[in-house]
Design an enzyme around this catalytic site. Structure first.
Site, PDB file in Angstrom:
ATOM      1  N   GLU A 274       0.822  -1.215   0.000  1.00 23.96           N
ATOM      2  CA  GLU A 274       0.000   0.000   0.000  1.00 23.96           C
ATOM      3  C   GLU A 274       0.854   1.263   0.000  1.00 23.96           C
ATOM      4  O   GLU A 274       0.421   2.309  -0.488  1.00 23.96           O
ATOM      5  CB  GLU A 274      -0.934  -0.003   1.219  1.00 23.96           C
ATOM      6  CG  GLU A 274      -2.062   0.998   1.116  1.00 23.96           C
ATOM      7  CD  GLU A 274      -3.124   0.784   2.171  1.00 23.96           C
ATOM      8  OE1 GLU A 274      -4.315   0.763   1.819  1.00 23.96           O
ATOM      9  OE2 GLU A 274      -2.760   0.635   3.362  1.00 23.96           O
ATOM     10  N   HIS A 300       7.781 -26.360   0.352  1.00 22.82           N
ATOM     11  CA  HIS A 300       7.136 -27.427  -0.398  1.00 22.82           C
ATOM     12  C   HIS A 300       6.058 -26.904  -1.339  1.00 22.82           C
ATOM     13  O   HIS A 300       5.384 -27.683  -2.002  1.00 22.82           O
ATOM     14  CB  HIS A 300       6.533 -28.447   0.584  1.00 22.82           C
ATOM     15  CG  HIS A 300       7.556 -29.049   1.490  1.00 22.82           C
ATOM     16  ND1 HIS A 300       8.276 -30.172   1.158  1.00 22.82           N
ATOM     17  CD2 HIS A 300       8.007 -28.656   2.705  1.00 22.82           C
ATOM     18  CE1 HIS A 300       9.113 -30.464   2.146  1.00 22.82           C
ATOM     19  NE2 HIS A 300       8.968 -29.555   3.092  1.00 22.82           N
ATOM     20  N   LYS A 416     -13.425   2.821  -2.443  1.00 19.34           N
ATOM     21  CA  LYS A 416     -14.488   3.260  -1.534  1.00 19.34           C
ATOM     22  C   LYS A 416     -15.533   4.093  -2.278  1.00 19.34           C
ATOM     23  O   LYS A 416     -16.741   3.960  -2.039  1.00 19.34           O
ATOM     24  CB  LYS A 416     -13.885   4.065  -0.384  1.00 19.34           C
ATOM     25  CG  LYS A 416     -12.978   3.258   0.536  1.00 19.34           C
ATOM     26  CD  LYS A 416     -12.393   4.145   1.622  1.00 19.34           C
ATOM     27  CE  LYS A 416     -11.456   3.357   2.531  1.00 19.34           C
ATOM     28  NZ  LYS A 416     -10.848   4.223   3.584  1.00 19.34           N
TER      29      LYS A 416
END
Length: 426
Positions: A274, A300, A416
Site C-alpha cells: 500500500e 514445499h 471506496k
C-alpha cells in the site's frame, strides 16, 4: 539484538548494484532526514513520545475494576488498525507476562468469520475496541453497528463502558465517542494506519494484554536513533538495491522461518504494497509486489518457483536464533522402509528448522537470486520494536527513491468511492 546480513553480491552481475557509493547513500538519507524534520509522517516520533504510554496508563487506571474482570478483547478495525497489533501479539504471545485474555478480531464483513469470532463472547467480560482513523471506513463502521446492536452497547452508561474508541484527534468517531460518553483515546492525524502500531493503536491493547510496551518503544527508538546517526547503513543499501532494480526484481518475498511470524508477514504485505504502489511525481506507475512465505512449510509449495521460475524476485529471510531451543528433539527411532530419514535423529526440531532455512537460502543463492537475512537473537519486546521500525524505515527509503508519497492510499479511496456509487443504483 537483530543481526543483518546481505548477500546481494553473490551474483557477479549484481555486485556493482549491491554496493552503492557514498553519494547515493547520502542522497537517500537526506530524503528521510527531511521527511522526519518536516513531519511528513508522525510515525518517526512515536518511539520517543510518551503520549501513547500516558494515555494507555490513564485509561487502565481509570477503568481498573472493569479491566480486571475482562476475559476477552474484541478489536474492530481493518488493515493498519489491526494488522500491526495482531503481528506483535503473534510474535510475543509465548511470553509468561502475556495475560490469559482472548484476543479476537473483526476485520472484514465475512458473515461466517464474524459469527465464529463472536462465538462465546459475552458482554459482561468483554472489551470492544473500535480502532479507526475516522470511523467511517465501511467495514469498521458496519461491524461496529452490528456489535453495538447485538450486545445493546448503547443502552446505558454501564454497557458503554465495554466500548473504547481509538481514533484520530477530532475525527467523526472521536466526536461520536464524546457525545455518547464512551472512552476515547486519540492519535495524531499525521500517522497513517499502516504506520500506527507504535501509537495507542498498538500500545494500549498490548498494555492490556500484559506486554512491556515501554521496552517495545525503546527497542524501536534505539534502532531509529542508530539509523539517523548513520549506524545502520545496510538499510540504505538495501533500499537502493530494491528501488534501482525494481524492473528486474519487481517481487519481494519475506520468507520467515517460524509460524510466529505469520501475522507479521501480513503486516509487512500491507505496509509494502500500500505504501509503494503509486504514481510517481512524473505520473508513472511504480511499485514492488510483496509475497509472504513461512518456512519450512512453503519450501514445499513455492521453492520450486523461486529456484527455477522467472528470476524476478528478491528474498528476505527472517528467523529466530535457534540455539536456545533445545527441546523437543527428534527421537532416535528407526523404522523399516523409512531408514532414509534417520540422519536427523537426535536433532532438536529448532535446529532442524534452522538447517532447513540454511539449505533453502544456499540453494536460492546458488541460482544467483538476491537474498538477505534478518535474525532475531530472541523474541522479546525490544527486538520486535526494532523489527517494526526497520521495515517502516525501509519502506520510507524506497518510497523516497521512487519519488512518491508513501503515506497516502488514493487507489484504496477509489474503491471506496466506487462502492458508494454501486449502492446508489441498487
Amino acid at each position: 539484538m537483530l543481526n543483518f546480513n546481505q548477500y546481494f553480491d553473490k551474483n557477479p552481475d549484481l555486485r556493482h548494484l549491491a554496493n552503492p557509493n557514498q553519494k547515493a547513500l547520502d542522497s537517500v538519507f537526506d530524503i528521510i532526514f527531511l521527511e522526519r524534520k518536516n513531519k511528513k509522517s508522525g510515525y518517526y516520533e512515536l518511539p520517543f513520545e510518551q503520549k501513547a504510554l500516558q494515555d494507555s496508563e490513564a485509561y487502565i487506571r481509570e477503568h481498573k475494576a472493569f479491566l480486571d474482570s475482562i476475559k476477552n478483547i474484541v478489536i474492530i478495525g481493518i488493515g493498519g488498525s489491526s494488522l500491526g497489533l495482531k503481528a506483535i501479539d503473534g510474535l510475543l504471545s509465548h511470553l509468561s507476562t502475556r495475560k490469559k485474555i482472548q484476543l479476537a478480531f473483526l476485520e472484514h464483513t465475512d458473515p461466517i468469520e464474524v459469527k465464529k469470532s463472536l462465538h462465546n463472547i459475552h458482554i459482561q467480560d468483554t472489551l470492544f475496541i473500535i480502532i479507526s482513523k475516522s470511523g467511517t471506513t465501511i467495514e469498521t463502521s458496519s461491524l461496529m453497528k452490528y456489535v453495538i446492536h447485538r450486545y445493546s452497547l448503547f443502552e446505558n452508561a454501564e454497557t458503554k463502558s465495554h466500548l473504547l474508541f481509538i481514533t484520530d484527534e477530532e475525527s467523526p468517531l472521536y466526536f461520536l465517542g464524546k457525545k455518547e460518553q464512551i472512552p476515547v483515546v486519540s492519535i495524531s492525524k499525521n500517522i497513517g494506519g499502516r504506520f500506527s502500531v507504535l501509537s495507542s493503536v498498538g500500545v494500549l491493547p498490548l498494555m492490556l494484554l500484559g506486554y512491556d510496551t515501554k521496552r517495545l518503544l525503546q527497542g524501536a527508538g534505539e534502532f531509529e536513533s542508530n539509523f539517523f546517526n548513520r549506524k545502520e547503513e545496510h538499510l540504505l543499501k538495501k533500499a537502493i538495491f530494491l528501488a534501482k532494480n525494481r524492473d528486474r526484481f519487481p517481487i519481494n518475498i519475506l520468507f520467515s522461518y517460524s509460524s510466529a511470524f505469520k501475522d507479521f508477514n501480513s503486516w509487512y504485505v500491507q505496509l509494502w504494497g500500500e505504501s509503494l504502489g503509486k504514481f510517481d511525481i512524473y505520473g508513472k506507475k511504480v511499485g514492488l509486489t510483496p509475497i509472504s512465505l513461512i518456512g519450512s512449510i512453503d519450501q514445499h509449495s513455492f521453492l520450486q518457483l523461486i529456484t527455477q521460475g522467472l528470476m524476478d524476485k528478491t528474498i528476505t529471510f527472517l528467523s529466530i536464533h535457534q540455539a536456545k531451543y533445545i527441546e523437543p528433539k527428534i527421537p532416535d527411532l528407526s523404522f523399516e522402509y523409512l531408514e532414509s530419514t534417520d540422519f536427523v535423529n537426535g536433532t532438536s526440531l529448532a535446529k532442524l528448522l534452522g538447517l532447513q532455512q540454511t539449505a533453502t537460502m544456499e540453494t536460492i543463492q546458488s541460482e544467483g537470486i538476491p537474498t538477505d537475512h534478518i535474525e532475531l537473537e530472541e523474541l522479546c519486546e525490544e527486538n520486535v520494536g526494532k523489527l517494526i521500525i526497520y521495515f517502516e524505515l525501509l519502506t520510507s527509503c524506497v518510497g523516497g527513491i521512487f519519488n512518491i508519497n508513501s503515506y497516502d492510499q488514493p487507489g484504496v479511496e477509489l474503491g471506496k468511492i466506487r462502492l458508494r456509487e454501486i449502492f446508489k443504483i441498487l
